[in-house]
Motif scaffolding. Sequence first.
Motif, PDB file in Angstrom:
ATOM      1  N   TYR A  68       0.835  -1.198   0.000  1.00 14.82           N
ATOM      2  CA  TYR A  68       0.000   0.000   0.000  1.00 14.82           C
ATOM      3  C   TYR A  68       0.867   1.246   0.000  1.00 14.82           C
ATOM      4  O   TYR A  68       2.052   1.202   0.307  1.00 14.82           O
ATOM      5  CB  TYR A  68      -0.923   0.006   1.217  1.00 14.82           C
ATOM      6  CG  TYR A  68      -2.075  -0.956   1.130  1.00 14.82           C
ATOM      7  CD1 TYR A  68      -2.126  -1.947   0.160  1.00 14.82           C
ATOM      8  CD2 TYR A  68      -3.125  -0.870   2.046  1.00 14.82           C
ATOM      9  CE1 TYR A  68      -3.185  -2.830   0.102  1.00 14.82           C
ATOM     10  CE2 TYR A  68      -4.191  -1.748   1.997  1.00 14.82           C
ATOM     11  CZ  TYR A  68      -4.220  -2.733   1.022  1.00 14.82           C
ATOM     12  OH  TYR A  68      -5.274  -3.600   0.980  1.00 14.82           O
ATOM     13  N   TYR A  72       0.939   9.041   4.698  1.00  8.97           N
ATOM     14  CA  TYR A  72       1.420   9.459   6.014  1.00  8.97           C
ATOM     15  C   TYR A  72       2.324   8.409   6.654  1.00  8.97           C
ATOM     16  O   TYR A  72       2.815   8.582   7.760  1.00  8.97           O
ATOM     17  CB  TYR A  72       0.220   9.709   6.949  1.00  8.97           C
ATOM     18  CG  TYR A  72      -0.780   8.575   6.874  1.00  8.97           C
ATOM     19  CD1 TYR A  72      -0.566   7.403   7.567  1.00  8.97           C
ATOM     20  CD2 TYR A  72      -1.898   8.670   6.036  1.00  8.97           C
ATOM     21  CE1 TYR A  72      -1.436   6.342   7.453  1.00  8.97           C
ATOM     22  CE2 TYR A  72      -2.783   7.610   5.917  1.00  8.97           C
ATOM     23  CZ  TYR A  72      -2.549   6.444   6.621  1.00  8.97           C
ATOM     24  OH  TYR A  72      -3.400   5.384   6.504  1.00  8.97           O
ATOM     25  N   CYS A  73       2.536   7.270   5.978  1.00 10.56           N
ATOM     26  CA  CYS A  73       3.176   6.140   6.648  1.00 10.56           C
ATOM     27  C   CYS A  73       4.601   5.920   6.171  1.00 10.56           C
ATOM     28  O   CYS A  73       4.879   5.924   4.972  1.00 10.56           O
ATOM     29  CB  CYS A  73       2.358   4.877   6.416  1.00 10.56           C
ATOM     30  SG  CYS A  73       3.126   3.414   7.146  1.00 10.56           S
ATOM     31  N   ARG A  76       5.078   3.023   3.566  1.00  3.28           N
ATOM     32  CA  ARG A  76       4.393   2.990   2.274  1.00  3.28           C
ATOM     33  C   ARG A  76       5.355   2.503   1.206  1.00  3.28           C
ATOM     34  O   ARG A  76       6.570   2.692   1.324  1.00  3.28           O
ATOM     35  CB  ARG A  76       3.852   4.375   1.933  1.00  3.28           C
ATOM     36  CG  ARG A  76       4.946   5.387   1.647  1.00  3.28           C
ATOM     37  CD  ARG A  76       4.414   6.792   1.583  1.00  3.28           C
ATOM     38  NE  ARG A  76       5.499   7.712   1.205  1.00  3.28           N
ATOM     39  CZ  ARG A  76       6.441   8.121   2.052  1.00  3.28           C
ATOM     40  NH1 ARG A  76       6.450   7.716   3.307  1.00  3.28           N
ATOM     41  NH2 ARG A  76       7.405   8.931   1.630  1.00  3.28           N
ATOM     42  N   GLY A 112       2.995  -4.644   7.720  1.00  2.73           N
ATOM     43  CA  GLY A 112       2.659  -4.093   6.415  1.00  2.73           C
ATOM     44  C   GLY A 112       1.870  -5.156   5.653  1.00  2.73           C
ATOM     45  O   GLY A 112       1.885  -6.333   6.019  1.00  2.73           O
ATOM     46  N   GLU A 169      -7.245   5.515  10.910  1.00  3.11           N
ATOM     47  CA  GLU A 169      -6.203   6.359  10.309  1.00  3.11           C
ATOM     48  C   GLU A 169      -6.626   7.815  10.161  1.00  3.11           C
ATOM     49  O   GLU A 169      -6.027   8.687  10.743  1.00  3.11           O
ATOM     50  CB  GLU A 169      -5.757   5.841   8.929  1.00  3.11           C
ATOM     51  CG  GLU A 169      -5.473   4.351   8.880  1.00  3.11           C
ATOM     52  CD  GLU A 169      -4.182   3.951   9.561  1.00  3.11           C
ATOM     53  OE1 GLU A 169      -3.630   4.763  10.316  1.00  3.11           O
ATOM     54  OE2 GLU A 169      -3.727   2.812   9.347  1.00  3.11           O
ATOM     55  N   LYS A 183      -7.026   2.071   0.860  1.00  5.97           N
ATOM     56  CA  LYS A 183      -7.860   1.743   2.019  1.00  5.97           C
ATOM     57  C   LYS A 183      -9.275   2.267   1.826  1.00  5.97           C
ATOM     58  O   LYS A 183      -9.489   3.261   1.159  1.00  5.97           O
ATOM     59  CB  LYS A 183      -7.244   2.331   3.294  1.00  5.97           C
ATOM     60  CG  LYS A 183      -6.008   1.581   3.716  1.00  5.97           C
ATOM     61  CD  LYS A 183      -5.611   1.888   5.134  1.00  5.97           C
ATOM     62  CE  LYS A 183      -4.471   0.976   5.550  1.00  5.97           C
ATOM     63  NZ  LYS A 183      -3.776   1.449   6.744  1.00  5.97           N
TER      64      LYS A 183
HETATM   65  S1  SF4 Z   1       1.974  -0.264   6.736  1.00  6.91           S
HETATM   66 FE1  SF4 Z   1      -0.235   0.114   6.897  1.00  6.91          FE
HETATM   67  S2  SF4 Z   1      -0.423   2.341   6.995  1.00  6.91           S
HETATM   68 FE2  SF4 Z   1       1.639   1.869   6.246  1.00  6.91          FE
HETATM   69  S3  SF4 Z   1       1.476   1.910   4.034  1.00  6.91           S
HETATM   70 FE3  SF4 Z   1       1.177  -0.199   4.657  1.00  6.91          FE
HETATM   71  S4  SF4 Z   1      -1.025  -0.380   4.902  1.00  6.91           S
HETATM   72 FE4  SF4 Z   1      -0.614   1.782   4.842  1.00  6.91          FE
END
Ligand code: SF4
Lengths: 403, 295
Positions: A68, A72-73, A76, A112, A169, A183
């Motif tokens: 994903y 903000y992560c 990612r 992840g 989130e 998401k």
């Molecule tokens: S770890 Fe979770 S929040 Fe971070 S990119 Fe992957 S799915 Fe998104």
Amino acid sequence: MQLIDKLSILADAAKYDASCASSGAPRRSSKGRSGLGSTSGMGICHSFTPDGRCVSLLKILLTNFCLYDCQYCINRRSSDVPRARFTPEEVVRLTLDFYRRNLVSGLFLSSGIIRSADYTMEQLVRVARLLREEHEFRGYIHLKTIPDADPLLIAEAGRHADRLSVNVELPTEQGLLRLAPEKRARSIRQAMGVIRTGEQQAQQEPRGATFAPAGQSTQMIIGADASDDGTILRTAETLYDGFRLRRVYYSAFSPIPQSPRMLAQQPPPLLREHRLYQADFLLRGYGFRAGELLPDNGNLALDIDPKLAWALANRALFPVDLNRAEPALIARVPGIGVLNARRLAELRRERRLRYADLQRLRCAVEKAAPFVITQDYRPRQATLESAVLRQRLRDGSAQLELW
Amino acid sequence: MRQIRFDGTFEAWRAEARHCLLAGLAPDEVVWLDGPGDRTGDLFGAAADDLPAQPGASFRIPRELPALLQLAARFRCEARWSLLYRVLWRASRGDRSALLAGDPDGSLLQRRAKAVRRELHHLHAFVRFRPLGEPAKHFVAWHEPAHDVLELAIEHFARRMGGTPWMIATPQAAALWDGRRAALVSPCPPTWRALAQTAADPDEALWLAYYRSIFNPARANREALLKGLPARFWKDLPEGTAICELLVGARNGDRRTGQAAALVGRAGRRIGREARGLAAGQGEVSVRESPDRRR
Ligand code: SF4
């Protein structure tokens, strides 16, 4: 890669999840039995990091590889960070080693998304199953639940874990669409619903298997999008009402390496986060509604706490006579908490309450003074305008400089 | 003025206090001398069992009082026992407010009980077991509690550790669990003390790596740290020495990204959109290695 290297990477990747609670589990004991670990209902903070946060659980990701691209992560897929993956056995070893040394009270495992939601969830469940079944581990386990995972997997997770969590989130669906394109608000809420149903079923069969007895929690990131505190608190309230969440955590968006440009490159809004926690506490413990705290949306005041802000906006209810008022109303007086409200009610059964009683109970007397009446005291400030009172009662500027 | 000597245990004090109450001795008529270490009153101190009970004397106290007194008695201070007797005296005469936090005596009593509970919690939290032997069979810890709480912690660690034997040594006493039975040994034998203080943990580096990584320098907050983890405990915690280094690092710029210092600038991996079976080693993974950015 060495175990210690993986640990450095996968703890760093996990630290943006604010939750580290180990409370709410039923009493379990290993005294006189094989296996390891106990829970008592009360959480234990085994250490504190220099950011003042409690270390209660071994909080790690199984892997920070992720398909994903949540903006903000730190994990990612477009993020340029070192990646690692634990084997389930490595996580088990670390958990047991840390536990025996009294460094943690259990494990908080997240991950992840690799391959698919089901595959990822299966891996998390496998670690919990190993701990519980092969090692008879009775410490605390918190598992992150992957939205879209098969409800059967979530059910198994609930049998092993004390707590499950799905992070919402962002407070709004639009925010999620913009910043976390893979998401969906709907599948996040569906997963919460599956957990809620599991809890209810377990409650109906007190003799059956337990299901996440410490309940479920979630987390919202603060300051990554433009949502105001009113929106955030109303979302929290809906989640508390709808899914009986134990806790909503608020995590001030904290700069990550090579933050995407669509996000603010600012220090985390720690004071705002602090005010949200205070407001959240008023929702959970004091019977306040979000609409009372922020009737016209917008943000919580930063210079005064939300209870004081509410009292200043509702001067007609004050001053409150502590010798007469309902305990629930006493708990709404700034500077007097629920515990002290209960103590005051107890004390006034013995004798009339006096001003000095507030001092002895260590209430925030300065804050409470304009809002209370006791046998020997009536506030002179009762006629002061709210704006003047606010000037007088605002938190010291030192506290505003958390950054 | 009556000087009462007893061995410093709560049980002994309780028996003496009962005699004093039955004899009608007011709090300001009693001086409590605990333990053999107190020399000043030696000539005069005596037990109270020869006191004549007042005819028909008997007393009732609130049911929760004995446990509260026992807890507050674990608070180390000069005048440990006189406050307890004052509260007991008042409560025995029907003055219930002597127990309540809103009363001058009650607030002191409650504050001591709270400090004891807090110190027990500190012990549950900050004891650090180190392994003995390879593979580890026993675990030992050195801890310095501010109040007499070690005894209260035995049950907690017996439940937690199950069949694993452990020992916690303190400057005053040692608690011992062999996997089935517990013992409290006071004073703590010097050899046990040495064992607990010198045991080394080969896996300590793992914990330190974790501690460094789970810290977010962007949120550095010294005051909150001190509130949760008082500085007096740092010296016996493996992470104690890392704290200052991490705070300084945060002040010098680590807070810009929040990443653990050990990871900043290390070669990273972006992951291609088409990636499937990630990190499972099936060769379908598409990652772009970036050059090491460290200088
Ligand atoms: S770890 Fe979770 S929040 Fe971070 S990119 Fe992957 S799915 Fe998104």
